[in-house]
Every structure is written in structure tokens, then in C-alpha cells.
Design an enzyme around this catalytic site. Sequence first.
Site, PDB file in Angstrom:
ATOM      1  N   CYS A   9       0.784  -1.231   0.000  1.00  0.00           N
ATOM      2  CA  CYS A   9       0.000   0.000   0.000  1.00  0.00           C
ATOM      3  C   CYS A   9       0.810   1.272   0.000  1.00  0.00           C
ATOM      4  O   CYS A   9       2.018   1.295   0.190  1.00  0.00           O
ATOM      5  CB  CYS A   9      -0.985   0.061   1.136  1.00  0.00           C
ATOM      6  SG  CYS A   9      -0.536  -0.829   2.579  1.00  0.00           S
ATOM      7  N   GLY A  35      -0.298   0.378  -5.063  1.00  0.00           N
ATOM      8  CA  GLY A  35      -1.478  -0.449  -4.821  1.00  0.00           C
ATOM      9  C   GLY A  35      -2.608  -0.052  -5.744  1.00  0.00           C
ATOM     10  O   GLY A  35      -2.989   1.110  -5.772  1.00  0.00           O
ATOM     11  N   ASN A 110       0.474   1.056   6.186  1.00  0.00           N
ATOM     12  CA  ASN A 110       1.344   0.383   5.232  1.00  0.00           C
ATOM     13  C   ASN A 110       2.290  -0.494   6.045  1.00  0.00           C
ATOM     14  O   ASN A 110       3.045   0.021   6.873  1.00  0.00           O
ATOM     15  CB  ASN A 110       2.138   1.415   4.416  1.00  0.00           C
ATOM     16  CG  ASN A 110       3.127   0.753   3.476  1.00  0.00           C
ATOM     17  OD1 ASN A 110       3.018  -0.429   3.177  1.00  0.00           O
ATOM     18  ND2 ASN A 110       4.096   1.520   3.018  1.00  0.00           N
ATOM     19  N   GLY A 111       2.232  -1.791   5.803  1.00  0.00           N
ATOM     20  CA  GLY A 111       3.110  -2.692   6.532  1.00  0.00           C
ATOM     21  C   GLY A 111       2.415  -3.983   6.896  1.00  0.00           C
ATOM     22  O   GLY A 111       1.329  -4.282   6.399  1.00  0.00           O
ATOM     23  N   CYS A 246      13.199  -1.314   4.258  1.00  0.00           N
ATOM     24  CA  CYS A 246      13.055  -2.363   3.229  1.00  0.00           C
ATOM     25  C   CYS A 246      13.854  -1.977   1.991  1.00  0.00           C
ATOM     26  O   CYS A 246      13.541  -0.991   1.303  1.00  0.00           O
ATOM     27  CB  CYS A 246      11.584  -2.522   2.864  1.00  0.00           C
ATOM     28  SG  CYS A 246      11.322  -3.593   1.438  1.00  0.00           S
ATOM     29  N   TYR A 252      12.704  -1.723  -6.357  1.00  0.00           N
ATOM     30  CA  TYR A 252      11.546  -1.870  -7.225  1.00  0.00           C
ATOM     31  C   TYR A 252      10.312  -1.047  -6.841  1.00  0.00           C
ATOM     32  O   TYR A 252       9.656  -0.482  -7.708  1.00  0.00           O
ATOM     33  CB  TYR A 252      11.162  -3.349  -7.274  1.00  0.00           C
ATOM     34  CG  TYR A 252       9.886  -3.637  -7.989  1.00  0.00           C
ATOM     35  CD1 TYR A 252       9.786  -3.480  -9.375  1.00  0.00           C
ATOM     36  CD2 TYR A 252       8.754  -4.060  -7.296  1.00  0.00           C
ATOM     37  CE1 TYR A 252       8.594  -3.748 -10.041  1.00  0.00           C
ATOM     38  CE2 TYR A 252       7.573  -4.324  -7.953  1.00  0.00           C
ATOM     39  CZ  TYR A 252       7.500  -4.166  -9.326  1.00  0.00           C
ATOM     40  OH  TYR A 252       6.334  -4.421  -9.973  1.00  0.00           O
ATOM     41  N   CYS A 393       9.217 -12.603   2.656  1.00  0.00           N
ATOM     42  CA  CYS A 393       9.133 -11.408   3.497  1.00  0.00           C
ATOM     43  C   CYS A 393       7.947 -11.523   4.445  1.00  0.00           C
ATOM     44  O   CYS A 393       6.902 -12.038   4.082  1.00  0.00           O
ATOM     45  CB  CYS A 393       8.958 -10.181   2.616  1.00  0.00           C
ATOM     46  SG  CYS A 393       8.865  -8.650   3.574  1.00  0.00           S
ATOM     47  N   CYS A 444      16.822  -3.621   5.878  1.00  0.00           N
ATOM     48  CA  CYS A 444      16.477  -5.042   5.957  1.00  0.00           C
ATOM     49  C   CYS A 444      16.773  -5.663   4.606  1.00  0.00           C
ATOM     50  O   CYS A 444      16.272  -5.199   3.587  1.00  0.00           O
ATOM     51  CB  CYS A 444      15.002  -5.218   6.299  1.00  0.00           C
ATOM     52  SG  CYS A 444      14.464  -6.948   6.203  1.00  0.00           S
ATOM     53  N   CYS A 447      15.261 -10.750   2.496  1.00  0.00           N
ATOM     54  CA  CYS A 447      14.941 -11.532   1.298  1.00  0.00           C
ATOM     55  C   CYS A 447      16.207 -12.050   0.633  1.00  0.00           C
ATOM     56  O   CYS A 447      16.183 -13.043  -0.079  1.00  0.00           O
ATOM     57  CB  CYS A 447      14.079 -10.734   0.328  1.00  0.00           C
ATOM     58  SG  CYS A 447      14.668  -9.064   0.024  1.00  0.00           S
TER      59      CYS A 447
END
Lengths: 455, 455, 455, 455
Positions: A9, A35, A110-111, A246, A252, A393, A444, A447
Site C-alpha cells: 500500500c 497499490g 502500510n506494513g 526495506c 523496485y 518477506c 532489511c 529476502c
Amino acid sequence: MRSGLHEECGVFGILGSDKASWDTYLGLYALQHRGQESAGIASFDGKKIHTYKRLGLVGDVFGDPDIFDLLPGKIAIGHNRYSTTGATTITNAQPLTVTFKEGWMSAAHNGNLINASSLRKGMESDGSIFSTTSDSEVVLHLIAKSQKATFEEKIVDALSKVKGAYSLLFLYDGKLYAIRDPHGIRPLSLGRKGDIWAVASESCAFDILEIEYQRTVMPGEFLVLEEGKQPSSSFPFPKPKHYAGCVFEYIYFSRPDSFVFGKAVDLVRRKMGRQLAREAPVHDADAVIAVPDSSNTAALGYANILKKPFELGLIRNHYIGRTFIKPVQGERDFGARIKYNAVPGILKNKKIVVVDDSIVRGTTSRKLIRMIRDAGAKEIHFRVASPPIISSCFYGVDTPRREKLIASQKSIEQIKEYLEVDSLAYLSLKGMQGIEELREIGLCMACFNGIYPVE
Amino acid sequence: MRSGLHEECGVFGILGSDKASWDTYLGLYALQHRGQESAGIASFDGKKIHTYKRLGLVGDVFGDPDIFDLLPGKIAIGHNRYSTTGATTITNAQPLTVTFKEGWMSAAHNGNLINASSLRKGMESDGSIFSTTSDSEVVLHLIAKSQKATFEEKIVDALSKVKGAYSLLFLYDGKLYAIRDPHGIRPLSLGRKGDIWAVASESCAFDILEIEYQRTVMPGEFLVLEEGKQPSSSFPFPKPKHYAGCVFEYIYFSRPDSFVFGKAVDLVRRKMGRQLAREAPVHDADAVIAVPDSSNTAALGYANILKKPFELGLIRNHYIGRTFIKPVQGERDFGARIKYNAVPGILKNKKIVVVDDSIVRGTTSRKLIRMIRDAGAKEIHFRVASPPIISSCFYGVDTPRREKLIASQKSIEQIKEYLEVDSLAYLSLKGMQGIEELREIGLCMACFNGIYPVE
Amino acid sequence: MRSGLHEECGVFGILGSDKASWDTYLGLYALQHRGQESAGIASFDGKKIHTYKRLGLVGDVFGDPDIFDLLPGKIAIGHNRYSTTGATTITNAQPLTVTFKEGWMSAAHNGNLINASSLRKGMESDGSIFSTTSDSEVVLHLIAKSQKATFEEKIVDALSKVKGAYSLLFLYDGKLYAIRDPHGIRPLSLGRKGDIWAVASESCAFDILEIEYQRTVMPGEFLVLEEGKQPSSSFPFPKPKHYAGCVFEYIYFSRPDSFVFGKAVDLVRRKMGRQLAREAPVHDADAVIAVPDSSNTAALGYANILKKPFELGLIRNHYIGRTFIKPVQGERDFGARIKYNAVPGILKNKKIVVVDDSIVRGTTSRKLIRMIRDAGAKEIHFRVASPPIISSCFYGVDTPRREKLIASQKSIEQIKEYLEVDSLAYLSLKGMQGIEELREIGLCMACFNGIYPVE
Amino acid sequence: MRSGLHEECGVFGILGSDKASWDTYLGLYALQHRGQESAGIASFDGKKIHTYKRLGLVGDVFGDPDIFDLLPGKIAIGHNRYSTTGATTITNAQPLTVTFKEGWMSAAHNGNLINASSLRKGMESDGSIFSTTSDSEVVLHLIAKSQKATFEEKIVDALSKVKGAYSLLFLYDGKLYAIRDPHGIRPLSLGRKGDIWAVASESCAFDILEIEYQRTVMPGEFLVLEEGKQPSSSFPFPKPKHYAGCVFEYIYFSRPDSFVFGKAVDLVRRKMGRQLAREAPVHDADAVIAVPDSSNTAALGYANILKKPFELGLIRNHYIGRTFIKPVQGERDFGARIKYNAVPGILKNKKIVVVDDSIVRGTTSRKLIRMIRDAGAKEIHFRVASPPIISSCFYGVDTPRREKLIASQKSIEQIKEYLEVDSLAYLSLKGMQGIEELREIGLCMACFNGIYPVE
């Protein structure tokens, strides 16, 4: 080009504007890439909170100007949602507006909370009901149950119980509250134009409104915005050992024209392409092409280092339309051909470097490569401007299960064979970590390395 | 970036396919950039012609798979239309299907007849009525009135009376007829996959269907396609002194991945950028940026010659949605900001070359430049990859009246001042004419030099 | 209750109103029962004719008030259409607006031309094309081809060539033309409010606008309405031996609150019920019920003569909605149950007279009777307030082919058995012809006696 | 004819059907008159509850047959809602489906809880949040908080805390629970077809499915339906002194073909008309007319006693369409004329009795009477088949505030003058109470006498 990796989002909030819901609409429009399933706005008119949300693109949901009359007030929050489940449903659309003992409150989130499910079970045991499956409803329950005196304290009390990633906006009684989780996993920025203050997932939402980007909201920072006052800032939770923004925001999710975590996305993404070029050059390449639009910046960085021509070898079709129907069977590579077309004049008999931002499952990459091959490319060297994705994730990115991640199942050599490319290289984790801007933030990279910031 | 210059349509036809209307749908989808107002398909089932057309994007018009059941048969033609008038109406949508003495016929037309109005007046004098204001209806009347024996002869008879630009497709009694005007103003290409033959305004419509591009249909060439046979080709009209393909197909209209008039658009567009760089270099520029997406190719060519970095300094928002509402007043530069955003990280304190494909009125360019300036660019050098537009078009391009064309009213210096740029240069007409591929074709450049191929 | 018998349209025209298209919208709304497939309005603004038409109910087609801005002018005509074919298509929607040598004209037509097909073939032979399959296009062609000097003369010239039923409205250059065929098969009425003049299929369209009903337009009468003038009236064609107004307007098509052919529908329909009671009384009936709503009036007349209680034994559901989906198979009597429900409290153990206005195929009547039986009726005596239908209609009523008409295939006794009723009687043809108001008009009763007014 | 008096919903539930959601759709369709704002269905597939609800008519909400694939299972509940507030919103649409400690539950509610607000406040004090403003959410909270062991006990525990009117359906873990409040204010009936059991607000919902009406669910009765078992019945709450079924179900809300509270609506409504005739006859009336359709039955009863002809003097337009736009200003009596038209042939120079079911504000009645007068009626005698409404309702009927009720503000003589009628009479309260069927039930007549059953 991504199929199988989605951010969930975008959030936007504004205070002090005479057309707060209209501004929020434009802010959400600029955040549409975060989103596309649903869009919603909640505004506070001094007495109550009005909410309007529907399935669809921002421009379609708010396609009737009369809607803004239903959303009065000088303060508003909004939300774009990407569906993580197959079922398209309005139930989980945000902002989520409820009444509680102090009146109306609304939240946009968001999260992803990793202990939402257990918190929910606990509250259900105590007799609570849940109307949605969204984490935000858990937070609203916690706030309503808090014994603290002020709304500000209630938020802190509630969030002290949750673990995970959040950039959360709340609307309550004339104030706009914004907070990022202590690890700072999801982004949030602060903007200002005169007496108007705004917060947004990315700074591109400010640009459309000619609001000036101020700075990133810090990990763990709690902002309270109130008309006629300077934002109040506090850090209610202990600082963690590491921040953990993130990294995929740079790879991306975010628009290149945005600032995220305080850094220009464009710049970081470029550096990834440059570093990739240093690590895995193709010296005698005829051209470097990107998978548009998300890989353009990295591909430019790559081409720039090697002094190779950057070319537009793939054309993206942007007119897909709302109800475009896809063939259900049989047509080879169809999904890729609907979105992209290869340009023979650029590719024919050429040694091509294709730069993509990342590989998730590998299925679409394989189709794209086949299209490039069919257009006459002599050699295809695939370069990925991020490391191999080996872990799922838990903080709000919709990654497939580990078994579906091609890099967790195959070696680089095997992936190369699967994709049918002449060579394949990823950006190294170390190479990525070496980028100056990223070192300054604390990110983080679970991934890529399986190290999760929140246990 | 264009506001005020539009091509009027895309056409597609196919024969020998078991799913002719579905294929036509995908072909039109790939040609969507040529017209977004309406889309339509006519198919022949062996007895009669079925027609379905609506206002909207291809993907939305044909959003219900049941529609294809209403369009049976192995032969179909389709049409995308761009509205040249303010009023959005279904009346002029194509294909236009009628009955006449021999049964059913249907036509899809790209182009503009300059004597349509007088032909129409003449036929009205003889008692004919017209249900649309489209040129195609004039042609259908002429065919119906023709005393010639075969449909093929009737087409030739009819078209011998018209002047102007046309790439026309007809469906009649199991055959697909395709013809370009003798000057070859509008494009048409031929494709093939096994026994399936197709024609399309641009070859990108073949790629989505994995149909192989064969060649351009020649100016004045009349193709008759029939199942189980090779296409029959003839040239019923005298060859004109010069061919006159519309040069704007290369500058702006066509997708770069298409072949048009037998040449790769990408290649020609690139060469325009290169020539522009040679003619009007900015030697100490920090970066070259394009107005995405239409100017990307030319900007790449420009940057390439000067060995300057090509950068993505403007980001385009592709999620506008069908019903996006724009503010009616007051917000400065709003239209441009809805579509584009400038990237400060790239532009700040930089000397920037902005390459655009063309300038029509100049109003949007001015807004864009202001955005780039606001994002911190130190110097802005505007480069236009085509000559100044000084004349209106009469062959199907929706140019504004001459007085609205900035280059017909102002000198280069005045335009530079109006745009508030540090320098301005256009590609010279001579430079454009010198591009090898263009020399081989014979092009209409009336918009640049006022020399019209058809009197 | 009818399934299988439909009138094809309603027409409305108005002149001298400052909101002509809005008034036409309301007039069409009141005429909605005459056609639910499409609705359209054409208005003349002093220069050109604007047309808006869509598939759907009047209230939905014109559901956006902005539409009326697209239909300026003080003169307008409108049309409701009932689809006679299975395929729902916009092509044949009316008004039909075209250009011809004198400019713009538009037509709205209620009726059916029996020589349309041969006229069309003839014109096609001469090189005409047809965009629709509607009779109105034939008339427009004839007008355009007419060599007469004035539009008025052209209309007469054109209509002198056609045979069949028509109530036709034309819009041309500031005048509204209205004409009925010489036999007067389809209705048309004239209304007035001050300087505003209106014509409509039924007078109920005037009531909603508080326009005063003046009189019926006479068979063969040609009215020319022009602002600021009294209507000019003429009778351009020879008077036929007999007038032939469609008797089904009184039996079923028209609303009871309308005047049609100069007589109150309610009154005539009542008298049919009364005459039926005299001819086929059920003396010991407990109650008389109607098939709502079309048979209510006749049933009241029937009950009144016999001094039997009129009861509401069947309830009709009026909320069907636009997209109501019906089960495709298997559920017994479903169609009838969706529309009607029987009231056990009224029917249980009662001897019931059911009055229906007519029987076409008999299939729905049979289902209804079964519902009444299931609700507990002890005896069911079916009375039909019109004679047996034995012939198809060629003048605009959508009757099934003769073989599907139950009364053309079965005797009264056989129909009684098929319907499973205790007795069955129809109004006699003689009884119907004896009704004073009908005798004064001259009616077509071809569906009952096979005598067609136009050869 | 009502403007300003509305029932709030219809409920339907079914168990044991292989197409439970489809059956619920048809049941809701038959109950459409009870609420037109939104429609929804929840079904249980053995594991979870699926819910689909939207704004709109039943036939439009469920217009796509694929929806039923999203609603699997042999057990379902559904709900039609009438909006009591101006704002049309999806938030309060039902069924309301939530998760709680035992899993999924869903509720559909007809009625109004008078202590909902205080219960809600109390729960909010304890930290609960509310996503809707509907009473049903309060009940779901109470169930979730109940410490009782079984779902059945939880329902009883929860409802022991509420006061007011309810006919409530619950779906939980394979069972369908149905309960009426102890006073029996809102109706609910039980139906059966073989192993299929159904409950519905009115029995007409059974008829469309050929389900047999069994009986009314009793006031305070709690039914538990489970596949393969007989319904279990219990009466968990003490029996109140008086039952209090809403008398307006007989006067206006219910369809005449329904059984409600165990009595045929048609019969009761008829008797009201008869009693009115005895109390307030108009001996020399020429005709009795009803305000269709809701007053037809009472008018028949009235006419029947006085042996006066019942006539259809007002015609109702049933084709209003979803988006019908009304003029915003100026046109006199417009609202009434859109819905009704007066029939001059019946009314002209006649002494007319107009029977209406009730008068709320009087504004629409006044407009109707003016229309009847304009159509030529010589005398108008207005008869109301229920007593004067002097008090507002607190149990789910959307009455205006007391000051807006004409009979609470004006004497009969003043109302007569306001309506401009020649005479006016209401059914006496005593006369209504004397109707045998009503005496047997125990009814709430608070709107007429101010005596509320629940304190």
C-alpha cells in the site's frame, strides 16, 4: 518487471488544507503504483469522520467530483491497497474508520504486523469481534482498549504490543498522527507548504501538490500534526540495534522521482546498476536494455559504467484498461506479450545485456527472454540489479512462498539454463551493501540473506 | 509529448483465423496508441457481417468474452478511433457496416479525404442521405453506386473519385480488401502466419499475435485476401510523381517497435536524434533527458552522439484511469503535473538537454520546463527532434489551425523566450530529409514545408 | 399479461419549449410501456440536429442531467423502442438523424411499412446503402430523393410510395412534422400549453407535462408545427374506404389513463369487460380477479355488470431490475412466479373468474392458472376480454407466427383443456364491434378476423 | 402511497438447499418492497462464511450469475435494507459477517434496538470498537463477549441484554438460528419443502420458491435449524404481558399475498377498508378509487361494503429506473406526477372517494388530490384506512419526527382544509382494534395511541 512481488500500500495524510480530501486524492494518484486494488479517503470535519473507499484505481474511485463534497474538512488521510489475496473484496479496503469510547478514529496502514494473528486470537478470546482480516483492525482494537489518558498515549500503548512493520496514519479529533515502527521498515516522508503539513509513503505525492519535501520521518518517530502548530516529534520506543528499511523500496517499489528513507530512489537505483556493471560487465555488448519501466534506472547505471549504448529494446503497452481479458489457455508467452513487445531493429544480431531489477519466480523473465530471442538477439546476457531472493518477506511484501523463489531452489547456473540466456549475473549482496547511501540508513535485506530484523 | 496533435486511427484485418474477431481484438489492443475514443470489430460469418463497437479503450470495449460469440467467422476487420472533435459520440465509430444491392459490406478507414465534403454534397444532391460525418460513408456510397461488375472493380471505381489519404480495409462476401492511396500517406503492413493473412496500420499488431511481418503494403497497392489463396496484388491507379508517407509516423505516431512504410520506426527516430545532436549540440551538458515515452528514442540518439549520459529526468504516471477528473481551474501547470514528475536528484544544479519529439502549441512544453526548473535544473536546453510545424494537415492528422501553431507565429528566438529555456533548437528540415531511410520512401512533410502532395 | 405481443414504440415531439429535450424525456418516460429497449431524443438548435440514444429504460438512458446540455433547442422529438428481434442492438434505435441535400433531418417512427423491403431493394439497386434495418431509413431515403421543392412536399412524395402503418415525426429546419398513415393504424395525439405544441403516441405523455390534450391527429392528417404559428393541417392522401386504428391499443398497449384515437382507453376497456360479462357470465362466482395490471380495467367492467366482488388475487412484482437473471432451466412455471404471486386468502376454496385481456400463445396463462389453482381456487373460469387471435399482424405489432397463436390451432374447447380451466370464454368479435366508441372510429381487427386494411 | 414511512428491511434464511444462495436471492427478490438500498447474502460452505453485498436492487446486485459461485454451501442468510439516513453507504449493508473466538458468524437483522446506543457506549467504555452504526453489530459484540458455552446460549445471553424489536437470523457453523423479540414486533415466518427449511420476513418469499408456508415464528421463539433435523424451538425469555406485532405490517409494509404474524395481510387490509366504510361512508359517491398499489385492498373493502364501483382512477408508473433524475425545482406537484397519473374518463364530474392506507406528512396526499381535482373530479372525499399517526416509532419504522406528522399538529378539520378535500375521515382506532384477526395477535399501535410496548 515483477510478477509475484508486490508492495501492499501507499498512505497519504494532509492537515491544514481547505481541500484536504481533494489533495489526498492527488496524493494517492501519485502513489498509485503502490497499490491498485482499492483506494479510500477519510476526512474529519470537526465533528465526525467521513470515509469513501471503493475497489479500483484512484482516478476511477474518485471519478465523480461530487464525492469530495462527502469528504469535508481540513484534515484527511488516504490509502491505496494492493490485494495480497486472490479474492478481490472491499472488506479490507482502507482507511478503516471506527467509533470507540472517545468518538471517531480512522487509520491507514502500510506494513505487516507479524504478531497480528496472535493478538487477534487473544482479543477474540476476550470477546472481541473482527470485521476485516486487516492488521489495522488489530491496532484499532488495541487503541480502544488502552487505559491511557490521551489518544497519543493510547497509540503508543497499542503499538508497544505489536511487532512488525508499520507506517501508520491516524485521524482523531482534529489531529493527524503518523508513526513508523522502530526498525523503520516501511517508509514515510514529511512535506510542507506554508501552514499545510503532509505525510506520504513517497515524496512524489508531494510534488503533484507542489508541497515541499522536508525529510523522512525517522524510524520509531511519532509525529503529531495539528493545525496552527509545528509538528510535535517524539520517539516513544527504545531504539533498536539496527534500522531495517526495506531495501526493495530502492530496488523496485518506489518511483525513481521519490525520496524514500531520506535518499533519492533514482540515485540509489543508479548506483546498483553501476555496481552491477563493475561486478559483471559484458565488455563487448552491443547494447544494454532494460525491462521497462522499473529497471530503466539500473540499466542506465549499468550502461553508463561500461560506456555501452542504453537502448529501448522492449516497449511496454500502457493501455491495458480495466477489464482487459486474457486468453485462458494455450497462447505461448501471452502474458508477457500483452505487456511488452521486443524491437527487432534494436535487437537483431546483437549481443544484448538485459538488466532487470530482480527475479522472483523466473517465469516472466523466461518469457521475456524468449521474445527478445525471437526478435533476433544473437546473445542475451541477463543482469539482475539486486542479489538472488532466497527468503520470503514477513513485513508487508507479498513474496511467494520460499519454494517458489527460483533462487532458493536453483543455482545461478541452473537459473541461467532455465532462462535460456548466454550468461547470468546478480548484483552481489556485498556490492549492494557497499552503496554509500544504503550504508547510512540501515536496511532489511532478509529476502537476500535471511536475517530478519524482528524476531 | 503531444497535446494537440493526434492521429485518427488504427486499422487491423485478418483472414483465415478460427478466432478472427479475438485476433482482431488483440491487434487493436496493440494499436491502441493510434486512437482511444472508440473501438470496433466487424466479422463475416459466411452469410452476414456482425459489428460491435463502443466508446472506450479496446480492453474495456471488449471486456466481456461473450462478445466474441457475437462476432463469428474466420475473417474480421477492426478499428480504433481518435476523436477529432470535442464531442464524444458513437456515431462515427468504425467499422462502418451497411447493406447495399449486393448484400453486406463493412469498411475501416485510416486517413482523411480532402474532397469528401464535395463528394458528399454531390451525392446528397442526387438524393443520398448520410448517417455519419465520416469519410468512410462517402466511400461506401460510391461503391454502392458503382456500375462495375465485381466488388473489386467497384472499390477501384469508387476510389478513383476520391482524393486524399487512406489506408482502407473492406469486408465483403468472404474476402478482405486492403488498399492504400497512391501517395501512400497513411501506413499499412502485411503479415502472415501459415494460412492466416493480416493487415495492420503498424507491424506491432502482428507481434502480439506472433504473426510474421512480411512487408509494407505499397502506395496505391490493392490487396485482395481470400482464404486458401495467395494475396492478389494490383496497382489500379497511376503512380504519382512522388510518394508522400506521413513523416509524423516516424516522429510521433507509431510505436518504436513497429515497421511503418517498410522501415523500423525505432531506427529512423534514433537517427533524428543523432542528426539533431550533430546540428545543435550542447557540449558541456550534464545530462540528456527525454519527454517520456514518445521522445525516448530520439533523446537516446542525441545523447549517443554527444557521449552524454541519457537520464530519466521526467517520470510519467501511467495509471490515469478512465474517469480521472482534472481540476477546472487555478492550479498552475496542473495538466503537466498529472502526467509527469521531475526528478530532482537528476536535475538539481545540472545543465540539462531536454529532447522532445515536436512542439505544436508550446503550452505543455512550457509547463514541463517550469517543472524541470522547479526541480533545480541550472540550465535547460530544449532540443526538438523535428522541424518547426508551420502548416496544418489535411490528411488525417488532427493539427490545430495554423494560428495555434507556435512556430507559425513566433520566431525561434521568441519561442525560446516563451518557453523560458536557455537555448532552443529544432532539427533542420534538410537534416531530417537527409536520413537515408526517409530518402528511400518519399514522404509528406507539409507540416514543415507547406508542400502538400495532393492538391 | 402478455408474452409474445408487443407494440414497437412510442413517439413524442414538442415545439416552443425552452427545455424541449427535457420535456421530451418526461414524455418518453410516460410512454415507457410502449418500448423498453432503447430511448432517444433529437433536438434542433437552429442550426443542426443533436441526437442522443442508448439501450435501456428512459430513466437510465437520460440519467445524467448533463445530457440535456448536449440537446439544446426549443424543438425536439423522441422515441422509445421495443426490440422485435432477439438481438439487442443500438443500430436501430431512433430518432434516426441524417444529413441530406437540404441539411439535417431526423425521424421517429411508430409503425411498420409492409413494402419497406421491396422499396429498400429498389433503392439498393439504384446504389443506395442502408445503415440500419429500420423502416424509417427507407422513408428518409425517399425524402432525400424526392424532387419536390419543400420539405413538406418531399414528405408527402415519400409517403405516397409507402404502404403500411405509421405515425411519423420529423424534425427539419425549425419545424416539427407529424403524420399518420391514411388508415390511421397507429395512434397520435396533439397537445398544447400556451405557445408550446406537442404530439405523442398517447395523451398520458401530455399529463406529466401539464400539457393539455387537444384531440387525436386524424388518420392521414399531416400537421406542420412551427413556433409562433397555429399548427397547419392537411390531408395529402385520398381518404380510404375504412379507417383502421389498431384495436389492440384499447385491449392492451395503451395506458388506461390515455386518450387514443380520440377515445379514453379506460372507458373502452371497461366496456369490453362489461360486454364480456353479458356474453359469458359466471353467475355464482365468488370473485373476479384480473391479471394485473393490463387486465384490471376489463375485469372491473366484468365484475361490475355481474355485481361480483373484484378482488386482487394476483400480486405483481414491480421491482425486477435491469439485470435480473432468470434460471435457465428446470424450475416449473418460473417466469410467471417471478412476475406474479397468487393470494391464497382470496382464492382458497373459491369459485374464481380470471379476466385476462387476451391470449397469444397460452403458455403463460397456463402457468398463471396453475399458480391460482395451487393457491386453493376451487373453480377457475377464464374470461378473455377480446376475441381469439387467429392472424398475425403486419403493421407494427410483434405477434408470433400464426402457428404459435393458440386460437389459430385449437378450438375453444381444446384451449380450455390446455389451460386446465373449468370454463373458458372470449369476448365475441361482434360484441367488441358493438361498443359505441369503437364503432365511431373504424378499427383494424385483422388479428381477430384476418381482414387486413392494407393489401 | 407513502413518502416518509419506511420499513427497514427484509430477511431470508434457508438451510438444506443445494443452491442456498440462489434461493436466498429469489427470496430477497420477493421481499424487495421491504428495502431497496442494498442487498446481501452470506453463505456457509462448511468451513467459512462468504458474504456478498452491494448497494442496489436485488436483481442488480446479483445480476451476474458468477456471484453465486462465490457463495457456496447449503445454508445461507440474506438481507434487503432500506436506508434510514440520507447518506447512501455500503457500510451498514447486511448480513454482517465477523470472526470471533469460535470462528465465523453472520447476522441479518430486521428491527431496531432501543438500548443499542447505551449498550454500544458501555462496550466502547470497555474498549470495543464499532465499524458500523447498525444495531446488529452490537448484538454480535454481545455474542462474542458471552461466557456461555454454546452458540445457542450465547445468542440468548446476548439478547437478554437488548431491548427493542428484532427478527434476527444468525449463521454459525452449519446451523441457522432465527429468533423474534419477546413482544414479537417484527414478523418472521417458517417455511418448508421436504428437507429444506426456510425463514423469511413474509411468506411471499416462500411462494417464489414453491416452499410451503408452515406458520409464523412466535414472539420470543428461538428456532435452531440444522440439516437432517427438525427445527428445535424454545422460548428463552419470559412471556411479556402483551404481544406487540407492528400493525403497520398490515396497513402498508407487507405484500397483500403474504402471511404475517400468522394472518393473511390481504384479509386484514380488506377488513380495515370495510370498517372504514361502515364508520365513514360516502353514500352517494360515484366511485371509490385507491392510491395504487398499497391502498387497493382497503379501497376494495370500502367499495364492497357501500356497493359502490371500485375504479382505477390513478395509474401508477412502474418503470422509474435506477437513475431517474428529478427536476430540482419549480415544477408543481412533480414528484406525484412522476409516479401517478389521474384518469379523467373516470374522475370527470364525479363524486370520488379516495382511499389511502395512511397519511404521514400529508404533502404527497395534497399533490395527489390536486391531480385528481385537475382531472375533473367534482367532489373528493378522502378516506384513510388507518387512524391518525400521532407518535413516532422506535422499533424500526422510519417515521419522521413527531412535529412532521400532520395528525400530531392539526385537527382533522385542519387536515381536511390543508388537503383541500370535501371531506376527510380516518379509520377509528377502536374500529381497527375490533378486527378479529388483529385482536387475536396482540399488536403495537404506538404510532396511533402513543402506548409503547417496550419502555
